[in-house]
Design a protein around this motif. Structure first.
Motif, short mmCIF file in Angstrom:
data_model
loop_
_atom_site.label_atom_id
_atom_site.label_comp_id
_atom_site.label_asym_id
_atom_site.label_seq_id
_atom_site.Cartn_x
_atom_site.Cartn_y
_atom_site.Cartn_z
N SER A 209 0.83 -1.20 0.00
CA SER A 209 0.00 0.00 0.00
C SER A 209 0.87 1.26 0.00
O SER A 209 0.59 2.23 -0.74
CB SER A 209 -0.92 -0.01 1.22
N LEU A 210 1.93 1.27 0.81
CA LEU A 210 2.82 2.43 0.85
C LEU A 210 3.52 2.63 -0.50
O LEU A 210 3.67 3.77 -0.98
CB LEU A 210 3.85 2.27 1.96
N CYS A 211 3.92 1.53 -1.12
CA CYS A 211 4.60 1.63 -2.42
C CYS A 211 3.65 2.12 -3.51
O CYS A 211 4.03 2.94 -4.36
CB CYS A 211 5.22 0.29 -2.80
N ARG A 212 2.41 1.63 -3.48
CA ARG A 212 1.42 2.10 -4.46
C ARG A 212 1.19 3.59 -4.33
O ARG A 212 1.05 4.30 -5.34
CB ARG A 212 0.10 1.34 -4.29
N SER A 213 1.16 4.08 -3.08
CA SER A 213 0.99 5.53 -2.87
C SER A 213 2.16 6.31 -3.45
O SER A 213 2.02 7.49 -3.80
CB SER A 213 0.86 5.82 -1.37
N ALA A 214 3.32 5.65 -3.53
CA ALA A 214 4.51 6.31 -4.09
C ALA A 214 4.64 6.08 -5.59
O ALA A 214 5.62 6.52 -6.21
CB ALA A 214 5.76 5.80 -3.38
N GLY A 215 3.67 5.35 -6.18
CA GLY A 215 3.63 5.22 -7.63
C GLY A 215 4.23 3.96 -8.21
O GLY A 215 4.46 3.89 -9.43
N PHE A 216 4.46 2.94 -7.42
CA PHE A 216 5.00 1.69 -7.98
C PHE A 216 4.52 0.49 -7.17
O PHE A 216 4.02 0.63 -6.06
CB PHE A 216 6.54 1.72 -8.02
N LYS A 217 4.68 -0.69 -7.77
CA LYS A 217 4.31 -1.95 -7.12
C LYS A 217 5.59 -2.66 -6.68
O LYS A 217 6.50 -2.87 -7.49
CB LYS A 217 3.53 -2.84 -8.08
N PRO A 218 5.69 -3.03 -5.40
CA PRO A 218 6.94 -3.66 -4.93
C PRO A 218 7.09 -5.07 -5.49
O PRO A 218 6.11 -5.78 -5.70
CB PRO A 218 6.77 -3.68 -3.41
N ARG A 219 8.34 -5.46 -5.73
CA ARG A 219 8.65 -6.82 -6.17
C ARG A 219 9.28 -7.56 -4.98
O ARG A 219 10.37 -7.22 -4.53
CB ARG A 219 9.62 -6.79 -7.34
N PHE A 220 8.55 -8.56 -4.47
CA PHE A 220 9.03 -9.29 -3.30
C PHE A 220 9.97 -10.41 -3.74
O PHE A 220 9.55 -11.36 -4.43
CB PHE A 220 7.87 -9.85 -2.49
N LEU A 221 11.22 -10.29 -3.35
CA LEU A 221 12.23 -11.29 -3.69
C LEU A 221 12.04 -12.57 -2.87
O LEU A 221 12.14 -13.67 -3.39
CB LEU A 221 13.63 -10.72 -3.42
N SER A 222 11.75 -12.41 -1.59
CA SER A 222 11.59 -13.55 -0.68
C SER A 222 10.52 -13.24 0.35
O SER A 222 10.26 -12.07 0.66
CB SER A 222 12.91 -13.87 0.05
N ILE A 223 9.93 -14.29 0.88
CA ILE A 223 8.96 -14.18 1.97
C ILE A 223 9.59 -14.89 3.18
O ILE A 223 9.85 -16.09 3.12
CB ILE A 223 7.61 -14.81 1.61
N ILE A 224 9.81 -14.15 4.25
CA ILE A 224 10.61 -14.64 5.38
C ILE A 224 9.74 -14.72 6.63
O ILE A 224 8.79 -13.95 6.81
CB ILE A 224 11.82 -13.69 5.63
N ASP A 225 10.09 -15.65 7.54
CA ASP A 225 9.23 -15.90 8.70
C ASP A 225 9.68 -15.22 9.99
O ASP A 225 9.16 -15.52 11.05
CB ASP A 225 9.09 -17.41 8.95
N GLY A 226 10.63 -14.30 9.94
CA GLY A 226 11.04 -13.61 11.16
C GLY A 226 11.89 -12.39 10.83
O GLY A 226 12.53 -12.32 9.78
#
Length: 294
Positions: A209-226
Motif C-alpha cells: 500500500s505504501l509503495c502504491r501511494s509512491a507510484g510503484f508496485k513492490p517486487r518481493f524477492l523472498s517471503i521470510i518468517d522472522g
C-alpha cells in the motif's frame, strides 16, 4: 469427590467425626456417610476409630499426602476465578513483540508496578500471528502488537497507542544508506523482502500500500518468517524492507536503517484484549501503555 476429601481432612485435623461435623456445619451421620462413600471410591479403609478418637490409616495418610496439594490448588484456582468474575485478576498474561518492548512495554510495566504492585505478570515474546491465536484461545489476556493487529481488531477490544514513523532497512553498501532520509519512491525497482503471513499477517499488504501511494508496485524477492532472518536477507541480497521507526535504535550486521520522509508512511502500534468484562489488571496495563505511548 473434592468435598469428601475436604471432609476427610477436617476429620483428621479434628481427630473426631463429631467435632469435624460441627466445623463443617453438617450432621454427624451425614459426615459418616461421606467417609464410607470415600472409602468405597478409594477401595480401602481411610480411618481408624479408637477410644482416643479417629486417626488415619496408612492408606488415609497416603491419600492426604497426595490430595492436600490438589485441594489447595483447587481452592486457589476457584478463588482466582471468583475474583475474575468480580472484575479482578491477580495475574495478567501479556503477549508482545520483542522489538516493541524497550520503547513501550518496559516503561509501561514500570508504571504498572508502581501503581499496582499486586499484579503478577507473565510475559510472552510472540510473533503477531502467535499473539492473535493466543488471544483467540484465551491463552493470553492482552497483546501488544503492530500494524498486524488491525486485521484482528474487530474480534477484540482494541486501542491504537500511537502512529509511528517508518524506516527503510537497506544493505549498508547501498547508496541510499548514506542519506539522512529517503522517500519511498526512491525504492522503486528494488527487491523487497516480505513477511510470511503465518507470522506477520497483513505486513506485505501494508508495504504494498505504501509503495502504491509512491507510484510503484513492490517486487518481493523472498517471503521470510522472522525479523532477524529478514534483516539477514536485506544484507546478503542487497534488498530492502520497510519497518517501524523504532528499529533505528537496533543494530544488525550489514544493515542500515534510514528514516522515510513520506507523510503517509506510518506504523500503528495497537493493543488488543479480550472482549467481555475487562479485568481491573487489564484496564490498568492498557492505561499504563497509553500513558507511555503518549
Amino acid at each position: 469427590m473434592i468435598d469428601r476429601i475436604r471432609s476427610l481432612l477436617a476429620v483428621i485435623e479434628e481427630g473426631s467425626v463429631n467435632r469435624a461435623a460441627v466445623r463443617l456445619r453438617i450432621t454427624q451421620p451425614a459426615l459418616s456417610r461421606q467417609m464410607k462413600l470415600l472409602e468405597s471410591e478409594v477401595g480401602g479403609r481411610l480411618l481408624e476409630r479408637g477410644s482416643s478418637g479417629v486417626t488415619p490409616t496408612g492408606l488415609g495418610h497416603a491419600l492426604v499426602k497426595v490430595m492436600r496439594p490438589v485441594v489447595d490448588s483447587y481452592d486457589a484456582a476457584l478463588a482466582d476465578v471468583r475474583r475474575q468474575a468480580r472484575g479482578f485478576r491477580s495475574e495478567l498474561r501479556v503477549g508482545f513483540l520483542i522489538s516493541a518492548a524497550q520503547p513501550i512495554l518496559t516503561p509501561a510495566l514500570e508504571r504498572l508496578r508502581n501503581t499496582h504492585p499486586e499484579i503478577k505478570l507473565k510475559l510472552h515474546d510472540m510473533s503477531p500471528k502467535e499473539q492473535i491465536d493466543a488471544l483467540e484461545a484465551g491463552e493470553i489476556d492482552l497483546a501488544l502488537i503492530g500494524q498486524e493487529g488491525a486485521v484482528a481488531a474487530r474480534d477484540f477490544h482494541s486501542l491504537k497507542l500511537g502512529s509511528l514513523g517508518v524506516c527503510a532497512a537497506l544493505s549498508s553498501g547501498d547508496p541510499l544508506a548514506a542519506r539522512k532520509r529517503i522517500a519511498i519512491k526512491d525504492l522503486a525497482g528494488r527487491d523487497f523482502i516480505g513477511a510470511d503471513e503465518d507470522h506477520m499477517p497483513g505486513r506485505n499488504r501494508w508495504i504494498a500500500s505504501l509503495c502504491r501511494s509512491a507510484g510503484f508496485k513492490p517486487r518481493f524477492l523472498s517471503i521470510i518468517d522472522g525479523i532477524t532472518h529478514m534483516l539477514s536477507m536485506v544484507a546478503s541480497e542487497s534488498a530492502v524492507t520497510l519497518l517501524p521507526d523504532y528499529f533505528r535504535a537496533a543494530s544488525h550486521p550489514g544493515v542500515t536503517f534510514v528514516p522515510v520522509a513520506d507523510a503517509n508512511a506510518r506504523w500503528d502500534l495497537i493493543v488488543l484484549w479480550q472482549r467481555g468484562k475487562t479485568s481491573a489488571a487489564t484496564t490498568a496495563l492498557v492505561a499504563a501503555l497509553k500513558a507511555t505511548a503518549s
